[in-house]
Design an enzyme around this catalytic site. Sequence first.
Site, PDB file in Angstrom:
ATOM      1  N   LEU A 206       0.697  -1.214  -0.150  1.00 31.87           N
ATOM      2  CA  LEU A 206      -0.047  -0.141  -0.074  1.00 31.87           C
ATOM      3  C   LEU A 206       0.903   1.130   0.086  1.00 31.87           C
ATOM      4  O   LEU A 206       0.394   2.157  -0.474  1.00 31.87           O
ATOM      5  CB  LEU A 206      -0.778   0.197   1.143  1.00 31.87           C
ATOM      6  CG  LEU A 206      -2.240  -0.904   1.100  1.00 31.87           C
ATOM      7  CD1 LEU A 206      -3.075  -0.823   2.414  1.00 31.87           C
ATOM      8  CD2 LEU A 206      -2.966  -0.410  -0.224  1.00 31.87           C
ATOM      9  N   CYS A 207       2.079   1.279   0.761  1.00 33.24           N
ATOM     10  CA  CYS A 207       2.843   2.185   0.699  1.00 33.24           C
ATOM     11  C   CYS A 207       3.236   2.951  -0.457  1.00 33.24           C
ATOM     12  O   CYS A 207       3.389   4.012  -1.091  1.00 33.24           O
ATOM     13  CB  CYS A 207       4.038   2.174   1.743  1.00 33.24           C
ATOM     14  SG  CYS A 207       4.993   0.735   1.236  1.00 33.24           S
ATOM     15  N   THR A 208       3.852   1.918  -1.395  1.00 31.81           N
ATOM     16  CA  THR A 208       4.038   2.064  -2.857  1.00 31.81           C
ATOM     17  C   THR A 208       2.950   2.763  -3.632  1.00 31.81           C
ATOM     18  O   THR A 208       3.051   3.894  -4.382  1.00 31.81           O
ATOM     19  CB  THR A 208       4.491   0.607  -3.497  1.00 31.81           C
ATOM     20  OG1 THR A 208       5.409   0.088  -2.993  1.00 31.81           O
ATOM     21  CG2 THR A 208       5.001   1.080  -4.999  1.00 31.81           C
TER      22      THR A 208
END
Length: 441
Positions: A206-208
């Site tokens: 999700l951070c990407t």
Amino acid sequence: MDMQGRWEDIDHLLLRQGTLVGPEFEPCAELRESLHNDLRVLVIGAGGLGCELLKDLALSGFGNIDVIDMDTIDVSNLNRQFLFRMHDVGKPKAVVAAEKVMQRVKGVKVVPHYGRIEEKDDEFYRQFQIIALGLDSLEARSYINSVVCSFLEYEADGSPALPTIIPMVDGGTEGFKGHARVIIPGVTPCFYCTLGLFPPQVTYPLCTLAETPRSPAHCIEYVHLIQWGQERPGDSFDADNPEHMKWIFDKAFKRAEQFKIAGVTYSLTQGVVKNIIPAIASTNAIISAACALETLKIATMCCRSMDNYMMYMGTQGVYTHTLSHEKDPNCLVCSPGVPFEVDSSISLQKFIELLLEDPQFKDKLSKPSISYQKRNLYMQAPPVLEEMTRPHLNSPLFELMEKAGGTLNVNDKKLTGILRVNVSFRGHNDTVMDMDTAGGG
Ligand SMILES: [Zn+2]
């Protein structure tokens, strides 16, 4: 009339001896006759792989083929499912595929079944000597694997009883990658033995997605997984709703612009959101050819079977490798029995409770019925049988199993097939083990 020379290549395989032939292979013309007249093979799936399989099997001399598929023909199938034409759109795949193969290969009989594999009973599947799978879902493979493995019976010495084995040849493709494998229940690993081989679906951290998107797919997934929930709370996303898909596409396109990423299109958006991997006709043809050849080998013994899993990669050049996967000796689906040790004092009731608590089984069982050597120990249904077998619940399992350990068959609504549980009683079946321990130190 047969085309001249149509069976010449098959005859080279069936009429000649060789160094690679299987056990007990006798080259003779009758082999081709029995392949054409007696043997029955079922093809599951009449899509990309199924069309290829039907054509390959018919041209390999198989004369009695059944095909089952629940889908109708869509216009997007026509680029690779070569048995179908524009005027076939909307018709059942199995029916049209059967007609086309019979038109093109004279003398072959193809019986179509338009419907779900779950709708057919055990007797349907037992008619076939070999089952070839051209499926695209893990669920369908698991289902048919459980059905076919539940036919399997074991001899007293622990070897699988030959008449109860129906071999399966499984093909699968994903873009430029594919596999072909041979599953001989009880002999080679079943689908469940090697379930861990199938990688989980691609997901992105999700951070990407939120901070550093690098590809069009990242932008689409961000909108799909995060932005939708933020901007349309309470509105559940439906991938088949064109308005929803258009919304995702528009937002993803904007996001890609912000990050200077090119390549977000409507069809890519559909592909990413629905997790569609493009189907490649050549991959289907290669995998199907391998599967049809394995089916021919099993049917005629003209060559030993592949051992037991072939993978194919066509992304960069052409690469294949065949490896031998191992059977899981305690497989819940195909093993002679999952070991289960209990105290000799427990009642059948307690045994059922232990099964339901055991981490191996608890997700798979809800109301198990138990039988031992074809004798019903406890049946949950129908009510008449339940009442008849209810008194057993209070009897010691040790007595019900005639004071010996052995294999109990467990049936449950939640199971596709049967579960074999190999019961041993503490302090009763381990004389050999005791001696080993005493002698070995
Ligand atoms: Zn197995």
